[in-house]
Design a protein around this motif. Structure first.
Motif, PDB file in Angstrom:
ATOM      1  N   VAL A   1       7.169   2.440 -55.721  1.00 27.34           N
ATOM      2  CA  VAL A   1       7.779   2.283 -54.356  1.00 27.34           C
ATOM      3  C   VAL A   1       7.281   3.683 -53.887  1.00 27.34           C
ATOM      4  O   VAL A   1       6.466   3.723 -52.903  1.00 27.34           O
ATOM      5  CB  VAL A   1       8.898   1.655 -54.077  1.00 27.34           C
ATOM      6  CG1 VAL A   1       9.075   1.596 -52.676  1.00 27.34           C
ATOM      7  CG2 VAL A   1       8.786   0.195 -54.489  1.00 27.34           C
ATOM      8  N   THR A   2       7.803   4.600 -54.503  1.00 30.37           N
ATOM      9  CA  THR A   2       7.581   5.995 -53.653  1.00 30.37           C
ATOM     10  C   THR A   2       6.132   6.383 -53.755  1.00 30.37           C
ATOM     11  O   THR A   2       5.665   7.065 -52.844  1.00 30.37           O
ATOM     12  CB  THR A   2       8.371   7.040 -54.670  1.00 30.37           C
ATOM     13  OG1 THR A   2       9.781   6.698 -54.666  1.00 30.37           O
ATOM     14  CG2 THR A   2       8.364   8.466 -54.173  1.00 30.37           C
ATOM     15  N   LYS A   3       5.710   5.844 -54.877  1.00 33.84           N
ATOM     16  CA  LYS A   3       3.916   6.092 -54.772  1.00 33.84           C
ATOM     17  C   LYS A   3       3.499   5.572 -53.550  1.00 33.84           C
ATOM     18  O   LYS A   3       2.365   6.009 -52.890  1.00 33.84           O
ATOM     19  CB  LYS A   3       3.257   5.793 -55.968  1.00 33.84           C
ATOM     20  CG  LYS A   3       2.002   5.720 -56.197  1.00 33.84           C
ATOM     21  CD  LYS A   3       1.227   5.034 -57.312  1.00 33.84           C
ATOM     22  CE  LYS A   3       1.242   3.611 -57.294  1.00 33.84           C
ATOM     23  NZ  LYS A   3       0.184   3.062 -56.306  1.00 33.84           N
ATOM     24  N   VAL A   4       3.754   4.682 -53.207  1.00 34.35           N
ATOM     25  CA  VAL A   4       3.277   3.739 -51.825  1.00 34.35           C
ATOM     26  C   VAL A   4       3.622   4.597 -50.772  1.00 34.35           C
ATOM     27  O   VAL A   4       2.444   4.887 -49.810  1.00 34.35           O
ATOM     28  CB  VAL A   4       3.656   2.398 -51.917  1.00 34.35           C
ATOM     29  CG1 VAL A   4       3.180   1.873 -50.367  1.00 34.35           C
ATOM     30  CG2 VAL A   4       3.119   1.462 -52.900  1.00 34.35           C
TER      31      VAL A   4
ATOM     32  N   ASP B   1      -1.138  -1.600 -55.709  1.00 33.66           N
ATOM     33  CA  ASP B   1       0.399  -1.409 -55.375  1.00 33.66           C
ATOM     34  C   ASP B   1       1.414  -2.159 -56.207  1.00 33.66           C
ATOM     35  O   ASP B   1       2.417  -2.137 -56.262  1.00 33.66           O
ATOM     36  CB  ASP B   1       0.690  -1.427 -53.862  1.00 33.66           C
ATOM     37  CG  ASP B   1      -0.246  -0.196 -52.990  1.00 33.66           C
ATOM     38  OD1 ASP B   1      -0.473   0.627 -53.658  1.00 33.66           O
ATOM     39  OD2 ASP B   1      -0.355  -0.411 -51.817  1.00 33.66           O
ATOM     40  N   ILE B   2       0.791  -3.496 -56.210  1.00 35.08           N
ATOM     41  CA  ILE B   2       1.822  -4.456 -57.151  1.00 35.08           C
ATOM     42  C   ILE B   2       1.886  -3.847 -58.386  1.00 35.08           C
ATOM     43  O   ILE B   2       1.200  -3.493 -59.231  1.00 35.08           O
ATOM     44  CB  ILE B   2       1.018  -5.754 -57.359  1.00 35.08           C
ATOM     45  CG1 ILE B   2       1.018  -6.344 -55.952  1.00 35.08           C
ATOM     46  CG2 ILE B   2       2.061  -6.781 -58.073  1.00 35.08           C
ATOM     47  CD1 ILE B   2       0.193  -7.906 -55.905  1.00 35.08           C
ATOM     48  N   CYS B   3       3.344  -3.614 -58.727  1.00 39.69           N
ATOM     49  CA  CYS B   3       3.564  -3.146 -59.870  1.00 39.69           C
ATOM     50  C   CYS B   3       3.141  -3.559 -61.325  1.00 39.69           C
ATOM     51  O   CYS B   3       3.076  -4.805 -61.146  1.00 39.69           O
ATOM     52  CB  CYS B   3       5.212  -2.523 -59.951  1.00 39.69           C
ATOM     53  SG  CYS B   3       6.054  -3.781 -60.535  1.00 39.69           S
ATOM     54  N   TYR B   4       2.999  -2.775 -62.350  1.00 39.78           N
ATOM     55  CA  TYR B   4       2.818  -3.295 -63.581  1.00 39.78           C
ATOM     56  C   TYR B   4       3.826  -4.484 -64.242  1.00 39.78           C
ATOM     57  O   TYR B   4       3.215  -5.337 -64.765  1.00 39.78           O
ATOM     58  CB  TYR B   4       2.894  -2.288 -64.497  1.00 39.78           C
ATOM     59  CG  TYR B   4       4.144  -1.840 -65.112  1.00 39.78           C
ATOM     60  CD1 TYR B   4       4.725  -2.218 -66.393  1.00 39.78           C
ATOM     61  CD2 TYR B   4       4.882  -1.098 -64.369  1.00 39.78           C
ATOM     62  CE1 TYR B   4       5.973  -2.074 -66.533  1.00 39.78           C
ATOM     63  CE2 TYR B   4       6.428  -0.515 -64.763  1.00 39.78           C
ATOM     64  CZ  TYR B   4       6.914  -0.989 -65.931  1.00 39.78           C
ATOM     65  OH  TYR B   4       8.230  -0.792 -66.356  1.00 39.78           O
ATOM     66  N   ALA B   5       5.164  -4.270 -63.784  1.00 39.59           N
ATOM     67  CA  ALA B   5       5.963  -5.371 -64.315  1.00 39.59           C
ATOM     68  C   ALA B   5       5.531  -6.571 -63.663  1.00 39.59           C
ATOM     69  O   ALA B   5       5.945  -7.799 -64.323  1.00 39.59           O
ATOM     70  CB  ALA B   5       7.226  -4.803 -64.086  1.00 39.59           C
ATOM     71  N   THR B   6       5.731  -6.553 -62.314  1.00 43.37           N
ATOM     72  CA  THR B   6       5.142  -7.752 -61.511  1.00 43.37           C
ATOM     73  C   THR B   6       4.048  -8.603 -62.107  1.00 43.37           C
ATOM     74  O   THR B   6       4.184  -9.658 -62.320  1.00 43.37           O
ATOM     75  CB  THR B   6       5.128  -7.484 -60.074  1.00 43.37           C
ATOM     76  OG1 THR B   6       6.323  -7.000 -59.763  1.00 43.37           O
ATOM     77  CG2 THR B   6       4.685  -8.900 -59.375  1.00 43.37           C
ATOM     78  N   GLN B   7       2.718  -7.843 -62.246  1.00 46.77           N
ATOM     79  CA  GLN B   7       1.790  -8.238 -62.993  1.00 46.77           C
ATOM     80  C   GLN B   7       2.155  -8.701 -64.090  1.00 46.77           C
ATOM     81  O   GLN B   7       1.569 -10.035 -64.339  1.00 46.77           O
ATOM     82  CB  GLN B   7       0.809  -7.100 -62.998  1.00 46.77           C
ATOM     83  CG  GLN B   7      -0.710  -7.564 -63.710  1.00 46.77           C
ATOM     84  CD  GLN B   7      -1.688  -8.098 -62.645  1.00 46.77           C
ATOM     85  OE1 GLN B   7      -1.998  -7.313 -61.786  1.00 46.77           O
ATOM     86  NE2 GLN B   7      -2.136  -9.340 -63.171  1.00 46.77           N
TER      87      GLN B   7
ATOM     88  N   THR C   1       0.565  -2.629 -50.181  1.00 51.74           N
ATOM     89  CA  THR C   1       1.055  -3.812 -50.688  1.00 51.74           C
ATOM     90  C   THR C   1       2.624  -3.737 -51.237  1.00 51.74           C
ATOM     91  O   THR C   1       2.833  -2.704 -51.780  1.00 51.74           O
ATOM     92  CB  THR C   1       0.380  -4.539 -51.743  1.00 51.74           C
ATOM     93  OG1 THR C   1      -1.040  -4.597 -51.088  1.00 51.74           O
ATOM     94  CG2 THR C   1       0.730  -5.843 -52.108  1.00 51.74           C
ATOM     95  N   GLN C   2       3.504  -4.453 -50.760  1.00 54.38           N
ATOM     96  CA  GLN C   2       4.683  -4.782 -51.239  1.00 54.38           C
ATOM     97  C   GLN C   2       4.492  -4.805 -52.765  1.00 54.38           C
ATOM     98  O   GLN C   2       3.747  -5.603 -53.337  1.00 54.38           O
ATOM     99  CB  GLN C   2       5.327  -5.712 -50.839  1.00 54.38           C
ATOM    100  CG  GLN C   2       6.909  -6.160 -51.342  1.00 54.38           C
ATOM    101  CD  GLN C   2       7.499  -7.379 -50.780  1.00 54.38           C
ATOM    102  OE1 GLN C   2       7.206  -7.656 -49.545  1.00 54.38           O
ATOM    103  NE2 GLN C   2       8.303  -7.735 -51.444  1.00 54.38           N
ATOM    104  N   THR C   3       5.465  -4.015 -53.674  1.00 55.08           N
ATOM    105  CA  THR C   3       5.102  -4.079 -55.048  1.00 55.08           C
ATOM    106  C   THR C   3       5.289  -5.329 -55.930  1.00 55.08           C
ATOM    107  O   THR C   3       4.982  -5.600 -57.024  1.00 55.08           O
ATOM    108  CB  THR C   3       5.695  -2.924 -55.678  1.00 55.08           C
ATOM    109  OG1 THR C   3       7.332  -3.143 -55.659  1.00 55.08           O
ATOM    110  CG2 THR C   3       5.425  -1.747 -55.308  1.00 55.08           C
ATOM    111  N   THR C   4       6.177  -6.317 -55.298  1.00 55.83           N
ATOM    112  CA  THR C   4       6.520  -7.438 -55.958  1.00 55.83           C
ATOM    113  C   THR C   4       6.190  -8.844 -55.574  1.00 55.83           C
ATOM    114  O   THR C   4       6.659 -10.071 -55.747  1.00 55.83           O
ATOM    115  CB  THR C   4       8.281  -7.496 -55.813  1.00 55.83           C
ATOM    116  OG1 THR C   4       8.441  -7.635 -54.373  1.00 55.83           O
ATOM    117  CG2 THR C   4       8.985  -6.490 -56.522  1.00 55.83           C
TER     118      THR C   4
END
Length: 330
Positions: A103-106, A196-202, A166-169
């Motif tokens: 999120v900080t990256k965004v 932006d969607i995080c690796y874990a969500t993906q 994008t929201q990460t989740t």
């Protein structure tokens, strides 16, 4: 009536590196500074985790007015706006930021491009704390789009320098559809170098795509406030498999399994494995006789802790590990 005979476990499921880190920050703050530790917003969106930390001395607040002078304050994994950061600093709190580094990256990307004159379209859900935190990095020039209809309505002041975040989740598929609508209307829009969607969500969504067609019902362990958990349930249902989300085993209903020979089970990124184990035990009581873990991506990501919370063993010189996940279930 068909009794459930097998449980298929999605892989990966449950805690991600950002959630692990956020919980560990609160745990270590409690160990180092004693109770109470104040946390702005739920550290992660899971009822069991929040209640576990409350018992240990964490106090969850929404307004900084509720934090006494001189207290230790932790920002949740979802991130906060610039205004909240500045107010907390002005009040003199001892601050530890548990914002997920992804999120900080965004936030960093928004700040960098804003200096170059960019406006932003943010794909996300109105009212979600992560969205409020990211949009709150700027005082103007960032516009929320929740769906393709919003894309048609949005009116940035200029379109020469326009970027999308994008929201990460989010649902990967939903976000892709909205992003396609943005590109159709604004062909020169700048996209992130990495999504932006995080690796874990993906990874968890990819696992459900494999899981859902193989089972008669999907159970998602997650709290109602958890965005990524909700997206997992929606994804399974979209693939044509009945799907239900539960906070814990007590919420399971017999009728869901009456015609299910095979049950798929996953958990959102903020749900601890102890809750998954409780759900497995309950489904076994309802007739399941075996559990099989599916093949999937092995996650090895680990994020560093803030400097002020690292504990070093004087005998070995090594960092002391603390338990990151509750070990006993509800």
């Amino acid at each position: 009536m068909v009794e459930a005979k097998e449980i298929l476990l999605a892989e990966p499921r449950g805690f991600c590196a950002g959630v692990d880190r956020a919980i560990e920050i609160v745990e270590r703050a409690l160990q180092k500074f004693g109770r109470p530790i104040y946390v702005r917003h739920e550290i992660v969106h899971n009822t069991f985790v929040v209640n576990d930390l409350k018992e240990k001395g964490a106090i969850f607040i929404e307004e900084l007015d509720d934090v006494p002078a001189g207290a230790t304050l932790v920002f949740s994994a979802h991130g906060v706006s610039k205004a909240v950061q500045e107010e907390a600093k002005a009040r003199g709190f001892s601050i530890f930021d548990a914002t997920c580094p992804l999120v900080t990256k965004v936030h960093v990307e928004v700040a960098k491009l804003a200096k170059e004159g960019y406006e932003f379209l943010m794909i996300g859900h109105k009212g979600h704390p992560e969205v409020e935190g990211t949009m709150g990095q700027l005082s103007e020039g960032i516009h929320l789009v929740e769906d393709e209809a919003d894309v048609a309505r949005v009116n940035p002041k200029q379109t020469e320098l326009l970027a999308v975040v994008t929201q990460t989740t989010l649902s990967v598929d939903d976000a892709a559809g909205i992003k396609a609508a943005i590109k159709a209307r604004f062909p020169n829009v700048r996209e992130p170098k990495q999504q932006d969607i995080c690796y874990a969500t993906q990874n968890r969504q990819d696992a459900v795509k494999i899981l859902a067609p193989q089972v008669d019902v999907v159970i998602v362990v997650g709290s109602p406030t958890s965005s990524n958990s909700n997206r997992l349930r929606e994804l399974a249902a979209r693939l044509g498999t009945p799907a239900y989300m539960v906070d814990n085993a007590d919420e399971l209903q017999q009728v869901w399994f009456d015609t299910a020979a095979r049950v798929g089970l996953t958990a959102g990124a903020s749900a601890p494995e102890v809750l998954v184990n409780g759900v497995i035990a309950r489904i076994k009581e309802l007739g399941a006789v075996s559990v099989r873990k599916m093949d999937g991506v092995e996650e090895t990501m680990k994020f560093p802790l803030p400097k002020g919370l690292k504990m070093i063993d004087p005998a070995t010189g090594l960092e002391i590990e603390v338990r990151k996940a509750p070990e006993t279930g509800a």
